[in-house]
Design a protein around this motif. Structure first.
Motif, PDB file in Angstrom:
ATOM      1  N   PRO A  33       0.801  -1.225   0.000  1.00  0.00           N
ATOM      2  CA  PRO A  33       0.000   0.000   0.000  1.00  0.00           C
ATOM      3  C   PRO A  33       0.839   1.282   0.000  1.00  0.00           C
ATOM      4  O   PRO A  33       0.372   2.314  -0.487  1.00  0.00           O
ATOM      5  N   GLU A  34       2.052   1.216   0.510  1.00  0.00           N
ATOM      6  CA  GLU A  34       2.914   2.407   0.447  1.00  0.00           C
ATOM      7  C   GLU A  34       3.320   2.722  -0.983  1.00  0.00           C
ATOM      8  O   GLU A  34       3.587   3.872  -1.322  1.00  0.00           O
ATOM      9  N   TRP A  35       3.357   1.707  -1.833  1.00  0.00           N
ATOM     10  CA  TRP A  35       3.636   1.906  -3.256  1.00  0.00           C
ATOM     11  C   TRP A  35       2.350   2.154  -4.045  1.00  0.00           C
ATOM     12  O   TRP A  35       2.268   3.090  -4.832  1.00  0.00           O
ATOM     13  N   ASN A  36       1.354   1.263  -3.883  1.00  0.00           N
ATOM     14  CA  ASN A  36       0.191   1.326  -4.773  1.00  0.00           C
ATOM     15  C   ASN A  36      -0.685   2.559  -4.548  1.00  0.00           C
ATOM     16  O   ASN A  36      -1.510   2.889  -5.386  1.00  0.00           O
ATOM     17  N   LYS A  37      -0.480   3.275  -3.448  1.00  0.00           N
ATOM     18  CA  LYS A  37      -1.213   4.530  -3.254  1.00  0.00           C
ATOM     19  C   LYS A  37      -0.542   5.693  -3.998  1.00  0.00           C
ATOM     20  O   LYS A  37      -1.051   6.806  -3.982  1.00  0.00           O
ATOM     21  N   ARG A  38       0.566   5.429  -4.667  1.00  0.00           N
ATOM     22  CA  ARG A  38       1.330   6.493  -5.327  1.00  0.00           C
ATOM     23  C   ARG A  38       1.044   6.620  -6.822  1.00  0.00           C
ATOM     24  O   ARG A  38       1.606   7.501  -7.476  1.00  0.00           O
ATOM     25  N   TYR A  39       0.209   5.759  -7.396  1.00  0.00           N
ATOM     26  CA  TYR A  39      -0.067   5.847  -8.831  1.00  0.00           C
ATOM     27  C   TYR A  39      -1.546   5.581  -9.089  1.00  0.00           C
ATOM     28  O   TYR A  39      -2.292   5.193  -8.199  1.00  0.00           O
ATOM     29  N   ALA A  40      -1.933   5.839 -10.318  1.00  0.00           N
ATOM     30  CA  ALA A  40      -3.301   5.605 -10.793  1.00  0.00           C
ATOM     31  C   ALA A  40      -4.323   6.366  -9.957  1.00  0.00           C
ATOM     32  O   ALA A  40      -4.227   7.571  -9.835  1.00  0.00           O
ATOM     33  N   TYR A  41      -5.282   5.672  -9.355  1.00  0.00           N
ATOM     34  CA  TYR A  41      -6.335   6.344  -8.597  1.00  0.00           C
ATOM     35  C   TYR A  41      -5.912   6.637  -7.165  1.00  0.00           C
ATOM     36  O   TYR A  41      -6.661   7.218  -6.400  1.00  0.00           O
ATOM     37  N   GLN A  42      -4.723   6.213  -6.798  1.00  0.00           N
ATOM     38  CA  GLN A  42      -4.067   6.499  -5.522  1.00  0.00           C
ATOM     39  C   GLN A  42      -4.853   6.021  -4.312  1.00  0.00           C
ATOM     40  O   GLN A  42      -4.715   6.556  -3.221  1.00  0.00           O
ATOM     41  N   ALA A  43      -5.646   4.989  -4.512  1.00  0.00           N
ATOM     42  CA  ALA A  43      -6.363   4.354  -3.402  1.00  0.00           C
ATOM     43  C   ALA A  43      -5.500   3.213  -2.893  1.00  0.00           C
ATOM     44  O   ALA A  43      -5.187   2.295  -3.652  1.00  0.00           O
ATOM     45  N   PRO A  44      -5.085   3.248  -1.646  1.00  0.00           N
ATOM     46  CA  PRO A  44      -4.233   2.169  -1.145  1.00  0.00           C
ATOM     47  C   PRO A  44      -4.954   0.823  -1.181  1.00  0.00           C
ATOM     48  O   PRO A  44      -6.124   0.726  -0.830  1.00  0.00           O
ATOM     49  N   SER A  45      -4.205  -0.188  -1.636  1.00  0.00           N
ATOM     50  CA  SER A  45      -4.723  -1.555  -1.718  1.00  0.00           C
ATOM     51  C   SER A  45      -3.952  -2.434  -0.752  1.00  0.00           C
ATOM     52  O   SER A  45      -2.724  -2.355  -0.673  1.00  0.00           O
ATOM     53  N   TYR A  46      -4.681  -3.274  -0.043  1.00  0.00           N
ATOM     54  CA  TYR A  46      -4.110  -4.123   0.999  1.00  0.00           C
ATOM     55  C   TYR A  46      -4.328  -5.589   0.640  1.00  0.00           C
ATOM     56  O   TYR A  46      -5.445  -5.980   0.307  1.00  0.00           O
ATOM     57  N   PHE A  47      -3.261  -6.364   0.710  1.00  0.00           N
ATOM     58  CA  PHE A  47      -3.305  -7.782   0.377  1.00  0.00           C
ATOM     59  C   PHE A  47      -2.810  -8.615   1.545  1.00  0.00           C
ATOM     60  O   PHE A  47      -1.807  -8.277   2.169  1.00  0.00           O
ATOM     61  N   GLU A  48      -3.491  -9.714   1.818  1.00  0.00           N
ATOM     62  CA  GLU A  48      -2.944 -10.786   2.644  1.00  0.00           C
ATOM     63  C   GLU A  48      -2.410 -11.786   1.620  1.00  0.00           C
ATOM     64  O   GLU A  48      -3.187 -12.491   0.975  1.00  0.00           O
ATOM     65  N   LEU A  49      -1.099 -11.791   1.444  1.00  0.00           N
ATOM     66  CA  LEU A  49      -0.476 -12.510   0.336  1.00  0.00           C
ATOM     67  C   LEU A  49      -0.294 -14.000   0.627  1.00  0.00           C
ATOM     68  O   LEU A  49       0.812 -14.524   0.689  1.00  0.00           O
ATOM     69  N   THR A  50      -1.427 -14.662   0.775  1.00  0.00           N
ATOM     70  CA  THR A  50      -1.475 -16.098   0.962  1.00  0.00           C
ATOM     71  C   THR A  50      -2.789 -16.596   0.368  1.00  0.00           C
ATOM     72  O   THR A  50      -3.773 -15.833   0.318  1.00  0.00           O
ATOM     73  N   LYS A  51      -2.804 -17.822  -0.101  1.00  0.00           N
ATOM     74  CA  LYS A  51      -4.035 -18.374  -0.667  1.00  0.00           C
ATOM     75  C   LYS A  51      -5.166 -18.244   0.349  1.00  0.00           C
ATOM     76  O   LYS A  51      -5.007 -18.628   1.511  1.00  0.00           O
ATOM     77  N   GLY A  52      -6.279 -17.664  -0.081  1.00  0.00           N
ATOM     78  CA  GLY A  52      -7.417 -17.425   0.802  1.00  0.00           C
ATOM     79  C   GLY A  52      -7.348 -16.098   1.532  1.00  0.00           C
ATOM     80  O   GLY A  52      -8.277 -15.730   2.242  1.00  0.00           O
ATOM     81  N   GLY A  53      -6.232 -15.368   1.359  1.00  0.00           N
ATOM     82  CA  GLY A  53      -6.078 -14.072   2.006  1.00  0.00           C
ATOM     83  C   GLY A  53      -7.004 -13.022   1.414  1.00  0.00           C
ATOM     84  O   GLY A  53      -7.486 -13.147   0.291  1.00  0.00           O
ATOM     85  N   SER A  54      -7.243 -11.985   2.177  1.00  0.00           N
ATOM     86  CA  SER A  54      -8.158 -10.937   1.719  1.00  0.00           C
ATOM     87  C   SER A  54      -7.436  -9.871   0.900  1.00  0.00           C
ATOM     88  O   SER A  54      -6.213  -9.720   0.974  1.00  0.00           O
ATOM     89  N   PHE A  55      -8.213  -9.160   0.116  1.00  0.00           N
ATOM     90  CA  PHE A  55      -7.763  -8.004  -0.655  1.00  0.00           C
ATOM     91  C   PHE A  55      -8.825  -6.932  -0.486  1.00  0.00           C
ATOM     92  O   PHE A  55     -10.021  -7.223  -0.522  1.00  0.00           O
ATOM     93  N   HIS A  56      -8.394  -5.689  -0.288  1.00  0.00           N
ATOM     94  CA  HIS A  56      -9.329  -4.572  -0.334  1.00  0.00           C
ATOM     95  C   HIS A  56      -8.565  -3.277  -0.615  1.00  0.00           C
ATOM     96  O   HIS A  56      -7.366  -3.174  -0.345  1.00  0.00           O
ATOM     97  N   ALA A  57      -9.273  -2.323  -1.180  1.00  0.00           N
ATOM     98  CA  ALA A  57      -8.740  -0.980  -1.416  1.00  0.00           C
ATOM     99  C   ALA A  57      -9.689   0.009  -0.768  1.00  0.00           C
ATOM    100  O   ALA A  57     -10.912  -0.195  -0.756  1.00  0.00           O
ATOM    101  N   THR A  58      -9.122   1.083  -0.229  1.00  0.00           N
ATOM    102  CA  THR A  58      -9.929   2.070   0.473  1.00  0.00           C
ATOM    103  C   THR A  58      -9.991   3.383  -0.299  1.00  0.00           C
ATOM    104  O   THR A  58      -9.060   3.745  -1.013  1.00  0.00           O
ATOM    105  N   ALA A  59     -11.094   4.070  -0.134  1.00  0.00           N
ATOM    106  CA  ALA A  59     -11.308   5.354  -0.796  1.00  0.00           C
ATOM    107  C   ALA A  59     -10.381   6.416  -0.211  1.00  0.00           C
ATOM    108  O   ALA A  59     -10.121   6.432   0.986  1.00  0.00           O
ATOM    109  N   THR A  60      -9.914   7.299  -1.078  1.00  0.00           N
ATOM    110  CA  THR A  60      -9.098   8.426  -0.626  1.00  0.00           C
ATOM    111  C   THR A  60     -10.020   9.592  -0.253  1.00  0.00           C
ATOM    112  O   THR A  60     -11.207   9.608  -0.607  1.00  0.00           O
ATOM    113  N   LYS A  61      -9.471  10.570   0.437  1.00  0.00           N
ATOM    114  CA  LYS A  61     -10.223  11.769   0.779  1.00  0.00           C
ATOM    115  C   LYS A  61     -10.717  12.468  -0.490  1.00  0.00           C
ATOM    116  O   LYS A  61     -11.856  12.926  -0.555  1.00  0.00           O
TER     117      LYS A  61
END
Length: 175
Positions: A33-61
């Motif tokens: 998220p420290e990287w992926n919030k720096r490009y495109a729509y700049q919404a940080p994305s969070y991954f649990e990087l394991t099979k079955g892990g969650s993914f979500h992105a949050t809205a920016t201000k």
């Protein structure tokens, strides 16, 4: 009769970009998220990087302010999904659903695959391929195809272009 339906409803969309960066830097730019919030729509994305892990992105201000100014509410979580496969730094497969629009939120989860390969034509360059399986999700397909004229933004092509720019220059499109 000729079919003139728009191609944005394709059930599989594939996007490629060649980036002068290591697989590890590209992987980090996608999953950290420290990287992926720096490009495109700049919404940080969070991954649990394991099979079955969650993914979500949050809205920016800025996203929330835009929504409020245009008379609609934006959820805190704008994307969600589950990690299906994780092979750092080469392959990530996940489910993916866009929650920021009621039309896309009502559609089923789609499947998104990131593949990072060393380019055969030049050392120090990698090919990043995104394959987005969009069966049963025509609204999402239109959004990720980059239908700017319909207010959907630049889609995956724009996101990948900005990612490439950031990794190669240290600045994104907004800089």
């Amino acid at each position: 009769m000729t079919d003139t339906a728009p191609t944005t409803a394709l059930t599989t969309q594939v996007y490629r970009v060649w980036i002068k960066a290591t697989p590890e830097r590209i992987w980090a730019a996608i999953t950290d998220p420290e990287w992926n919030k720096r490009y495109a729509y700049q919404a940080p994305s969070y991954f649990e990087l394991t099979k079955g892990g969650s993914f979500h992105a949050t809205a920016t201000k800025e996203m929330k302010d835009y929504a409020a100014a245009n008379g609609f509410e934006l959820p805190e979580t704008i994307l969600d999904g589950e990690v299906l496969e994780c092979e750092p730094p080469r392959r990530l497969v996940q489910t993916w659903r866009m929650l920021m629009d009621p039309r896309t939120a009502a559609e089923p989860f789609t499947t998104l695959t990131y593949e990072i390969e060393d380019a055969k034509m030049q050392a120090g360059v990698c090919k990043l391929t995104i394959t987005h399986e969009l069966a049963g999700a025509p609204e999402t397909a239109a959004m990720v195809a980059g239908t700017e004229d319909e207010g959907a933004g630049g889609g995956w092509a724009w996101i990948l272009s900005d990612l490439k720019t950031l990794l190669e220059t240290g600045k994104n499109f907004a800089a």
